[in-house]
Scaffold this motif. Sequence first.
Motif, PDB file in Angstrom:
ATOM      1  N   MET A  43       0.839  -1.184   0.000  1.00  0.00           N
ATOM      2  CA  MET A  43       0.000   0.000   0.000  1.00  0.00           C
ATOM      3  C   MET A  43       0.884   1.247   0.000  1.00  0.00           C
ATOM      4  O   MET A  43       1.891   1.307   0.694  1.00  0.00           O
ATOM      5  CB  MET A  43      -0.910   0.005   1.229  1.00  0.00           C
ATOM      6  N   LEU A  44       0.473   2.227  -0.746  1.00  0.00           N
ATOM      7  CA  LEU A  44       1.183   3.502  -0.799  1.00  0.00           C
ATOM      8  C   LEU A  44       1.012   4.250   0.522  1.00  0.00           C
ATOM      9  O   LEU A  44      -0.092   4.329   1.048  1.00  0.00           O
ATOM     10  CB  LEU A  44       0.623   4.351  -1.944  1.00  0.00           C
ATOM     11  N   THR A  45       2.111   4.773   1.038  1.00  0.00           N
ATOM     12  CA  THR A  45       2.059   5.602   2.242  1.00  0.00           C
ATOM     13  C   THR A  45       2.500   7.006   1.886  1.00  0.00           C
ATOM     14  O   THR A  45       3.571   7.215   1.325  1.00  0.00           O
ATOM     15  CB  THR A  45       2.974   5.036   3.356  1.00  0.00           C
ATOM     16  N   GLN A  67      -8.932   9.768   0.179  1.00  0.00           N
ATOM     17  CA  GLN A  67      -8.912   8.369   0.605  1.00  0.00           C
ATOM     18  C   GLN A  67     -10.220   7.648   0.268  1.00  0.00           C
ATOM     19  O   GLN A  67     -10.242   6.424   0.236  1.00  0.00           O
ATOM     20  CB  GLN A  67      -8.623   8.249   2.104  1.00  0.00           C
ATOM     21  N   TYR A  78      -9.098   6.670  -3.414  1.00  0.00           N
ATOM     22  CA  TYR A  78      -7.794   6.022  -3.596  1.00  0.00           C
ATOM     23  C   TYR A  78      -7.385   5.333  -2.295  1.00  0.00           C
ATOM     24  O   TYR A  78      -7.697   5.818  -1.214  1.00  0.00           O
ATOM     25  CB  TYR A  78      -6.721   7.051  -3.980  1.00  0.00           C
ATOM     26  N   THR A  79      -6.663   4.227  -2.445  1.00  0.00           N
ATOM     27  CA  THR A  79      -6.212   3.483  -1.276  1.00  0.00           C
ATOM     28  C   THR A  79      -4.777   3.886  -0.950  1.00  0.00           C
ATOM     29  O   THR A  79      -3.860   3.611  -1.724  1.00  0.00           O
ATOM     30  CB  THR A  79      -6.284   1.968  -1.535  1.00  0.00           C
ATOM     31  N   PHE A  80      -4.616   4.569   0.163  1.00  0.00           N
ATOM     32  CA  PHE A  80      -3.287   4.947   0.646  1.00  0.00           C
ATOM     33  C   PHE A  80      -3.353   5.223   2.140  1.00  0.00           C
ATOM     34  O   PHE A  80      -4.422   5.486   2.686  1.00  0.00           O
ATOM     35  CB  PHE A  80      -2.735   6.165  -0.106  1.00  0.00           C
ATOM     36  N   ALA A  81      -2.203   5.126   2.769  1.00  0.00           N
ATOM     37  CA  ALA A  81      -2.092   5.436   4.196  1.00  0.00           C
ATOM     38  C   ALA A  81      -1.460   6.824   4.337  1.00  0.00           C
ATOM     39  O   ALA A  81      -0.696   7.255   3.474  1.00  0.00           O
ATOM     40  CB  ALA A  81      -1.234   4.393   4.898  1.00  0.00           C
ATOM     41  N   ASN A 107       6.076   9.374  -2.600  1.00  0.00           N
ATOM     42  CA  ASN A 107       7.292   8.811  -3.196  1.00  0.00           C
ATOM     43  C   ASN A 107       8.275   9.939  -3.510  1.00  0.00           C
ATOM     44  O   ASN A 107       8.724  10.610  -2.600  1.00  0.00           O
ATOM     45  CB  ASN A 107       6.964   7.939  -4.399  1.00  0.00           C
ATOM     46  N   TYR A 138       1.109   6.950  -8.944  1.00  0.00           N
ATOM     47  CA  TYR A 138       1.566   5.783  -8.179  1.00  0.00           C
ATOM     48  C   TYR A 138       0.484   4.768  -7.881  1.00  0.00           C
ATOM     49  O   TYR A 138       0.752   3.725  -7.321  1.00  0.00           O
ATOM     50  CB  TYR A 138       2.222   6.252  -6.879  1.00  0.00           C
ATOM     51  N   LEU A 139      -0.751   5.102  -8.232  1.00  0.00           N
ATOM     52  CA  LEU A 139      -1.846   4.148  -7.960  1.00  0.00           C
ATOM     53  C   LEU A 139      -2.498   3.687  -9.246  1.00  0.00           C
ATOM     54  O   LEU A 139      -2.439   4.280 -10.254  1.00  0.00           O
ATOM     55  CB  LEU A 139      -2.897   4.792  -7.053  1.00  0.00           C
TER      56      LEU A 139
END
Length: 80
Positions: A1-3, A26, A29-32, A58, A79-80
């Motif tokens: 998972m992208l953080t 959020q 999109y799925t990210f922390a 990133n 990035y997703l």
Amino acid sequence: MLTIIFYTKENCSLCDDAKAILQLLQSDYTFAIEERDIYTKDEWLEEYQLVIPFVQINDIGIDCEQMSIKALEKALKMYL
């Protein structure tokens, strides 16, 4: 998972606005989100005190001058 790294500080209305945008994104999109208070490390304070809120996705950095839902979403899509 992208953080996503989110540099912030307490009592910062711009930071509150940026956090709200991140939380809104959020839902699509799925990210922390990893929040980092710039007052907890001298290096963070020195580097980010004049540009917070600052979001690191990133190798893309988005500072307070560039902060918008459009800029954040564009970076996320890379990035997703």
